[in-house]
Design a protein around this motif. Structure first.
Motif, PDB file in Angstrom:
ATOM      1  N   ALA A  99       0.806  -1.219   0.000  1.00  0.00           N
ATOM      2  CA  ALA A  99       0.000   0.000   0.000  1.00  0.00           C
ATOM      3  C   ALA A  99       0.836   1.264   0.000  1.00  0.00           C
ATOM      4  O   ALA A  99       0.445   2.275  -0.590  1.00  0.00           O
ATOM      5  CB  ALA A  99      -0.934  -0.008   1.220  1.00  0.00           C
ATOM      6  N   GLU A 100       1.998   1.236   0.643  1.00  0.00           N
ATOM      7  CA  GLU A 100       2.817   2.454   0.711  1.00  0.00           C
ATOM      8  C   GLU A 100       3.535   2.776  -0.588  1.00  0.00           C
ATOM      9  O   GLU A 100       4.193   3.808  -0.694  1.00  0.00           O
ATOM     10  CB  GLU A 100       3.824   2.363   1.863  1.00  0.00           C
ATOM     11  CG  GLU A 100       4.827   1.250   1.751  1.00  0.00           C
ATOM     12  CD  GLU A 100       4.381  -0.014   2.468  1.00  0.00           C
ATOM     13  OE1 GLU A 100       5.271  -0.762   2.920  1.00  0.00           O
ATOM     14  OE2 GLU A 100       3.162  -0.255   2.564  1.00  0.00           O
ATOM     15  N   ARG A 101       3.396   1.923  -1.592  1.00  0.00           N
ATOM     16  CA  ARG A 101       3.991   2.193  -2.899  1.00  0.00           C
ATOM     17  C   ARG A 101       2.918   2.524  -3.945  1.00  0.00           C
ATOM     18  O   ARG A 101       3.244   2.725  -5.107  1.00  0.00           O
ATOM     19  CB  ARG A 101       4.816   0.989  -3.380  1.00  0.00           C
ATOM     20  CG  ARG A 101       5.958   0.610  -2.455  1.00  0.00           C
ATOM     21  CD  ARG A 101       7.049   1.659  -2.446  1.00  0.00           C
ATOM     22  NE  ARG A 101       8.139   1.285  -1.538  1.00  0.00           N
ATOM     23  CZ  ARG A 101       8.273   1.756  -0.308  1.00  0.00           C
ATOM     24  NH1 ARG A 101       7.385   2.618   0.184  1.00  0.00           N
ATOM     25  NH2 ARG A 101       9.287   1.383   0.450  1.00  0.00           N
ATOM     26  N   ARG A 102       1.671   2.579  -3.554  1.00  0.00           N
ATOM     27  CA  ARG A 102       0.587   2.832  -4.498  1.00  0.00           C
ATOM     28  C   ARG A 102       0.178   4.301  -4.517  1.00  0.00           C
ATOM     29  O   ARG A 102       0.464   5.053  -3.588  1.00  0.00           O
ATOM     30  CB  ARG A 102      -0.653   2.012  -4.116  1.00  0.00           C
ATOM     31  CG  ARG A 102      -0.423   0.526  -4.076  1.00  0.00           C
ATOM     32  CD  ARG A 102      -1.669  -0.170  -3.564  1.00  0.00           C
ATOM     33  NE  ARG A 102      -1.374  -1.573  -3.250  1.00  0.00           N
ATOM     34  CZ  ARG A 102      -2.075  -2.311  -2.426  1.00  0.00           C
ATOM     35  NH1 ARG A 102      -3.125  -1.790  -1.808  1.00  0.00           N
ATOM     36  NH2 ARG A 102      -1.744  -3.569  -2.200  1.00  0.00           N
ATOM     37  N   ALA A 103      -0.511   4.687  -5.582  1.00  0.00           N
ATOM     38  CA  ALA A 103      -1.186   5.985  -5.571  1.00  0.00           C
ATOM     39  C   ALA A 103      -2.200   5.979  -4.436  1.00  0.00           C
ATOM     40  O   ALA A 103      -2.826   4.949  -4.140  1.00  0.00           O
ATOM     41  CB  ALA A 103      -1.893   6.213  -6.908  1.00  0.00           C
ATOM     42  N   ALA A 104      -2.383   7.116  -3.782  1.00  0.00           N
ATOM     43  CA  ALA A 104      -3.340   7.184  -2.683  1.00  0.00           C
ATOM     44  C   ALA A 104      -4.732   6.774  -3.157  1.00  0.00           C
ATOM     45  O   ALA A 104      -5.486   6.132  -2.418  1.00  0.00           O
ATOM     46  CB  ALA A 104      -3.371   8.594  -2.092  1.00  0.00           C
ATOM     47  N   THR A 105      -5.081   7.127  -4.393  1.00  0.00           N
ATOM     48  CA  THR A 105      -6.390   6.767  -4.936  1.00  0.00           C
ATOM     49  C   THR A 105      -6.612   5.260  -4.887  1.00  0.00           C
ATOM     50  O   THR A 105      -7.722   4.790  -4.602  1.00  0.00           O
ATOM     51  CB  THR A 105      -6.531   7.256  -6.392  1.00  0.00           C
ATOM     52  OG1 THR A 105      -6.325   8.667  -6.431  1.00  0.00           O
ATOM     53  CG2 THR A 105      -7.903   6.926  -6.954  1.00  0.00           C
ATOM     54  N   CYS A 106      -5.582   4.491  -5.157  1.00  0.00           N
ATOM     55  CA  CYS A 106      -5.710   3.034  -5.132  1.00  0.00           C
ATOM     56  C   CYS A 106      -6.055   2.531  -3.733  1.00  0.00           C
ATOM     57  O   CYS A 106      -6.653   1.462  -3.582  1.00  0.00           O
ATOM     58  CB  CYS A 106      -4.422   2.378  -5.607  1.00  0.00           C
ATOM     59  SG  CYS A 106      -4.014   2.696  -7.337  1.00  0.00           S
ATOM     60  N   ASN A 107      -5.674   3.290  -2.712  1.00  0.00           N
ATOM     61  CA  ASN A 107      -5.935   2.878  -1.337  1.00  0.00           C
ATOM     62  C   ASN A 107      -7.302   3.318  -0.815  1.00  0.00           C
ATOM     63  O   ASN A 107      -7.886   2.628   0.022  1.00  0.00           O
ATOM     64  CB  ASN A 107      -4.849   3.421  -0.407  1.00  0.00           C
ATOM     65  CG  ASN A 107      -3.512   2.739  -0.609  1.00  0.00           C
ATOM     66  OD1 ASN A 107      -3.454   1.583  -1.014  1.00  0.00           O
ATOM     67  ND2 ASN A 107      -2.419   3.445  -0.327  1.00  0.00           N
ATOM     68  N   TYR A 108      -7.794   4.466  -1.271  1.00  0.00           N
ATOM     69  CA  TYR A 108      -9.045   4.949  -0.683  1.00  0.00           C
ATOM     70  C   TYR A 108     -10.251   4.913  -1.620  1.00  0.00           C
ATOM     71  O   TYR A 108     -11.372   5.161  -1.186  1.00  0.00           O
ATOM     72  CB  TYR A 108      -8.869   6.360  -0.099  1.00  0.00           C
ATOM     73  CG  TYR A 108      -8.700   7.488  -1.086  1.00  0.00           C
ATOM     74  CD1 TYR A 108      -9.771   7.935  -1.863  1.00  0.00           C
ATOM     75  CD2 TYR A 108      -7.490   8.161  -1.218  1.00  0.00           C
ATOM     76  CE1 TYR A 108      -9.621   8.991  -2.752  1.00  0.00           C
ATOM     77  CE2 TYR A 108      -7.332   9.212  -2.098  1.00  0.00           C
ATOM     78  CZ  TYR A 108      -8.399   9.626  -2.856  1.00  0.00           C
ATOM     79  OH  TYR A 108      -8.258  10.667  -3.742  1.00  0.00           O
ATOM     80  N   PHE A 109     -10.053   4.600  -2.896  1.00  0.00           N
ATOM     81  CA  PHE A 109     -11.180   4.632  -3.827  1.00  0.00           C
ATOM     82  C   PHE A 109     -12.036   3.371  -3.736  1.00  0.00           C
ATOM     83  O   PHE A 109     -11.516   2.256  -3.704  1.00  0.00           O
ATOM     84  CB  PHE A 109     -10.694   4.792  -5.265  1.00  0.00           C
ATOM     85  CG  PHE A 109     -11.804   4.677  -6.287  1.00  0.00           C
ATOM     86  CD1 PHE A 109     -12.654   5.760  -6.525  1.00  0.00           C
ATOM     87  CD2 PHE A 109     -12.030   3.488  -6.959  1.00  0.00           C
ATOM     88  CE1 PHE A 109     -13.685   5.654  -7.448  1.00  0.00           C
ATOM     89  CE2 PHE A 109     -13.061   3.375  -7.881  1.00  0.00           C
ATOM     90  CZ  PHE A 109     -13.894   4.457  -8.125  1.00  0.00           C
ATOM     91  N   LEU A 110     -13.351   3.567  -3.706  1.00  0.00           N
ATOM     92  CA  LEU A 110     -14.316   2.485  -3.890  1.00  0.00           C
ATOM     93  C   LEU A 110     -15.360   2.965  -4.886  1.00  0.00           C
ATOM     94  O   LEU A 110     -15.763   4.127  -4.855  1.00  0.00           O
ATOM     95  CB  LEU A 110     -15.004   2.099  -2.576  1.00  0.00           C
ATOM     96  CG  LEU A 110     -14.188   1.359  -1.522  1.00  0.00           C
ATOM     97  CD1 LEU A 110     -15.052   1.055  -0.313  1.00  0.00           C
ATOM     98  CD2 LEU A 110     -13.582   0.076  -2.075  1.00  0.00           C
ATOM     99  N   CYS A 111     -15.807   2.077  -5.748  1.00  0.00           N
ATOM    100  CA  CYS A 111     -16.830   2.440  -6.721  1.00  0.00           C
ATOM    101  C   CYS A 111     -18.217   2.360  -6.095  1.00  0.00           C
ATOM    102  O   CYS A 111     -18.394   1.855  -4.981  1.00  0.00           O
ATOM    103  CB  CYS A 111     -16.743   1.530  -7.947  1.00  0.00           C
ATOM    104  SG  CYS A 111     -17.188  -0.188  -7.611  1.00  0.00           S
TER     105      CYS A 111
END
Length: 206
Positions: A99-111
């Motif tokens: 998670a610490e290497r991902r875009a923040a969006t990848c961590n907090y986005f839900l559809c």
């Protein structure tokens, strides 16, 4: 079912629907977000400078005007599955980087499908709180990125994509984070006094 993992600007939202995404096996990873300036600064602040330099050299992260673009690859994870264009970091079980290497969006986005996953007519008790967290993080990261974009544009040498430039972005991210500590307070779990980064190796289904 939704699970909200509170950790300030590193907050993560999880949904059981992601493992069986109705959009296909790669889900959101078919069209990955860029690592914008704020994402890059965040990764550097979490000791990821070396990883970024390695991935840029390998051609998996491509410098663009707004930050770094994630390379897309066309492959299949199973012999009987069709080839699919998707994020270079997507694997058979989801994201292959922590998670610490991902875009923040990848961590907090839900559809919306994830927010409305319950099939028993009831509202997921975590849905409202997760929506608030999503909205707050989207606004905060958007504001930070606009400020960092202006700062990058004002540098006479521009983005040099070396260790010094990445360290500068990391320091700027930490400054913005400190300035927004009160605003992000509602995303801090009780008793948490510093960012509680999820352990490396945890993968999200995608």
């Amino acid at each position: 079912m939704i699970r909200l993992e509170l950790s300030g600007e590193h907050t993560r939202l999880h949904s059981t629907l992601c493992a069986q995404c109705p959009q296909g096996p790669a889900g959101c990873c078919v069209s990955p977000p860029e690592l914008d300036w704020t994402d890059i600064g965040r990764i550097v602040s979490l000791d990821g400078r070396g990883w970024l330099l390695e991935q840029i050299a390998a051609g998996n992260l491509l410098p663009v005007s707004r930050g770094l673009e994630l390379r897309r690859v066309r492959k299949r994870e199973e012999r009987t599955a069709p080839r699919q264009s998707k994020c270079v970091y997507h694997g058979a079980r989801g994201c292959t980087v922590p998670a610490e290497r991902r875009a923040a969006t990848c961590n907090y986005f839900l559809c919306e499908d994830a927010f409305a996953e319950r099939t028993d007519g009831q509202t997921d008790p975590a849905s409202a709180e997760s929506r608030r967290a999503h909205a707050l993080l989207r606004d905060v990261y958007g504001r930070w990125d606009r400020e960092l974009a202006e700062a990058v544009a004002s540098r006479p040498e521009g983005p040099t994509w070396d260790a010094a430039f990445l360290d500068w972005l990391g320091a700027e991210f930490e400054r913005l984070s400190r300035a927004s500590r009160d605003e992000l307070g509602e995303l801090t779990a009780p008793g948490l006094t510093a960012p509680n980064v999820p352990p490396p190796g945890v993968t999200l289904p995608g």
